[in-house]
Write an enzyme that holds these catalytic residues in place. Structure first.
Site, short mmCIF file in Angstrom:
data_model
loop_
_atom_site.label_atom_id
_atom_site.label_comp_id
_atom_site.label_asym_id
_atom_site.label_seq_id
_atom_site.Cartn_x
_atom_site.Cartn_y
_atom_site.Cartn_z
N HIS A 37 50.50 33.72 32.95
CA HIS A 37 49.93 34.93 32.33
C HIS A 37 48.85 35.53 33.23
CE1 HIS A 37 51.11 32.55 28.59
NE2 HIS A 37 51.78 33.68 28.42
N GLN A 61 60.45 38.04 16.49
CA GLN A 61 61.31 37.52 17.56
C GLN A 61 61.59 36.03 17.40
OE1 GLN A 61 58.38 38.80 20.63
NE2 GLN A 61 58.84 36.86 21.63
N GLY A 147 56.74 38.94 33.31
CA GLY A 147 57.10 37.84 34.20
C GLY A 147 58.62 37.67 34.31
N ASP A 150 60.83 35.07 32.01
CA ASP A 150 61.71 35.51 30.92
C ASP A 150 62.61 36.60 31.50
OD1 ASP A 150 60.43 34.12 28.40
OD2 ASP A 150 58.79 34.81 29.68
N GLN A 153 64.57 38.97 29.21
CA GLN A 153 63.62 39.84 28.50
C GLN A 153 63.16 40.99 29.40
OE1 GLN A 153 60.19 38.54 25.91
NE2 GLN A 153 59.07 38.76 27.84
N SER A 186 53.83 28.33 27.76
CA SER A 186 52.97 27.89 26.65
C SER A 186 53.62 26.70 25.94
CB SER A 186 52.76 29.03 25.66
OG SER A 186 52.26 30.17 26.33
N ARG A 187 54.95 26.67 25.94
CA ARG A 187 55.67 25.60 25.23
C ARG A 187 55.59 24.25 25.96
NH1 ARG A 187 59.04 30.26 23.66
NH2 ARG A 187 58.95 30.37 21.38
P1 AMP Z 1 54.66 34.89 26.50
O1 AMP Z 1 53.23 34.68 26.13
O2 AMP Z 1 55.44 33.63 26.66
O3 AMP Z 1 55.35 35.90 25.61
O4 AMP Z 1 54.64 35.54 27.94
C1 AMP Z 1 53.93 36.74 28.21
C2 AMP Z 1 54.29 37.24 29.57
O5 AMP Z 1 53.95 36.26 30.55
C3 AMP Z 1 55.80 37.51 29.74
O6 AMP Z 1 55.98 38.68 30.51
C4 AMP Z 1 56.26 36.27 30.46
O7 AMP Z 1 57.43 36.48 31.24
C5 AMP Z 1 55.07 36.01 31.36
N1 AMP Z 1 55.09 34.61 31.81
C6 AMP Z 1 55.16 33.49 31.04
N2 AMP Z 1 55.23 32.40 31.82
C7 AMP Z 1 55.21 32.81 33.10
C8 AMP Z 1 55.27 32.16 34.37
N3 AMP Z 1 55.36 30.83 34.48
N4 AMP Z 1 55.23 32.92 35.48
C9 AMP Z 1 55.14 34.28 35.40
N5 AMP Z 1 55.09 34.95 34.23
C10 AMP Z 1 55.12 34.24 33.10
#
Ligand code: AMP
Length: 277
Positions: A37, A61, A147, A150, A153, A186-187
């Site tokens: 993030h 979602q 990112g 995903d 997405q 996060s998981r």
């Molecule tokens: P999330 O909080 O999982 O919904 O992710 C929020 C944003 O952070 C999304 O655009 C994800 O693709 C991006 N993101 C999550 N993990 C990573 C990572 N390891 N590298 C780059 N972007 C990430």
């Protein structure tokens, strides 16, 4: 750093920045922030005059039985991390601010949403396109940073923005990994020590497919078998595929830009990863 729970105040803040000649970069997240993030935040701060981050665990979602209720929500730690990166505004809406009584309009996702995550998680992308559209209305930023972690997405959002003429630039950002290759997520917080080891098989599967591709293999069946063999230790594999890098349609032989994508369950945790060939 300003925090907003109210839609009008958030929108006013964004418009004020733009009226004073500053460009605004938006980083939407579900919180439980990590270096992945923060890499988006740094990119937003580098390309725009200021950065707004949103933290919202979007219920639409998640399907029933998924991890919505146990999703980590370490808000104070998240705010400290964002402050440290020089984020100027954070939007923290509640569920009832985003989905008040009587809410009923959803954005139908583009065809690129149909396969893969769309098959494993049928309502997922409708929730994503709806919440991202709402965030773009609330925060009319110049650019939004997503990112490649995903991957599907990102393509879904790019296709939606193109199809619906949304006046925002989508910036794809590289996947950030742990030193041993595990894609940050996060998981990952859910994983026990032994599950953490098993989870490495996702990035290893992608590495093996990429190595095989680099040594000349173009047959998709063969690449997919290589990945499935590496994923055998996982509790369930949702998919391990090679697809067209833009449309995510299946391929037989690789003749264009392609991406390898995997989704697998390790214990109770579902993980995804991908790599462009
Ligand atoms: P999330 O909080 O999982 O919904 O992710 C929020 C944003 O952070 C999304 O655009 C994800 O693709 C991006 N993101 C999550 N993990 C990573 C990572 N390891 N590298 C780059 N972007 C990430």
């Amino acid at each position: 750093m300003d925090t907003f729970r109210d839609i009008e105040e958030m929108r006013d803040w964004c418009r004020r920045q733009q009226r004073s000649g500053r460009t605004v970069g938006l980083v939407p997240t579900m919180g439980a922030l990590h270096e992945g993030h923060l890499s988006l935040v740094r990119r937003a701060n580098a390309e725009c005059d200021c950065c707004v981050t949103t933290i919202f665990v979007n219920p639409t979602q998640f399907a029933a039985g998924e991890d919505l209720s146990r999703y980590p929500r370490p808000l104070e730690e998240d705010l400290d991390l964002l402050r440290g990166e020089g984020v100027e505004a954070v939007f923290l809406p509640t569920d009832s601010v985003m989905y008040p009584e009587g809410f009923g309009t959803y954005v139908s996702p583009p065809p690129v949403a149909r396969r893969l995550e769309g098959e494993s998680r049928p309502e997922h992308f409708r929730g994503v396109t709806t919440v991202v559209t709402k965030l773009f209305q609330i925060i009319p930023a110049d650019a939004a940073f997503f990112g490649q972690k995903d991957y599907q997405q990102l393509r879904v959002v790019e296709h939606m923005v193109r199809d619906l003429n949304m006046p925002i630039r989508i910036v794809p950002c590289e996947i950030v990994r742990e030193a041993d290759g595990l894609a940050m997520s996060s998981r990952n917080r859910y994983l026990s020590e032994s599950e953490r080891e098993t989870a490495l098989s996702l990035s290893r599967a992608l590495d093996r497919a990429a190595a095989s591709f680099e040594s000349g293999e173009r047959n998709v069946d063969s690449l997919e078998q290589t990945m499935k063999a590496e994923l055998a230790k996982c509790d369930k594999v949702d998919y391990a595929v090679v697809a067209d890098a833009d449309t995510l349609e299946p391929l037989c032989e690789i003749e264009q830009r392609a991406v390898v994508l995997v989704a697998a369950h390790v214990g109770r945790t579902r993980l995804i990863d991908n790599r462009i060939l």
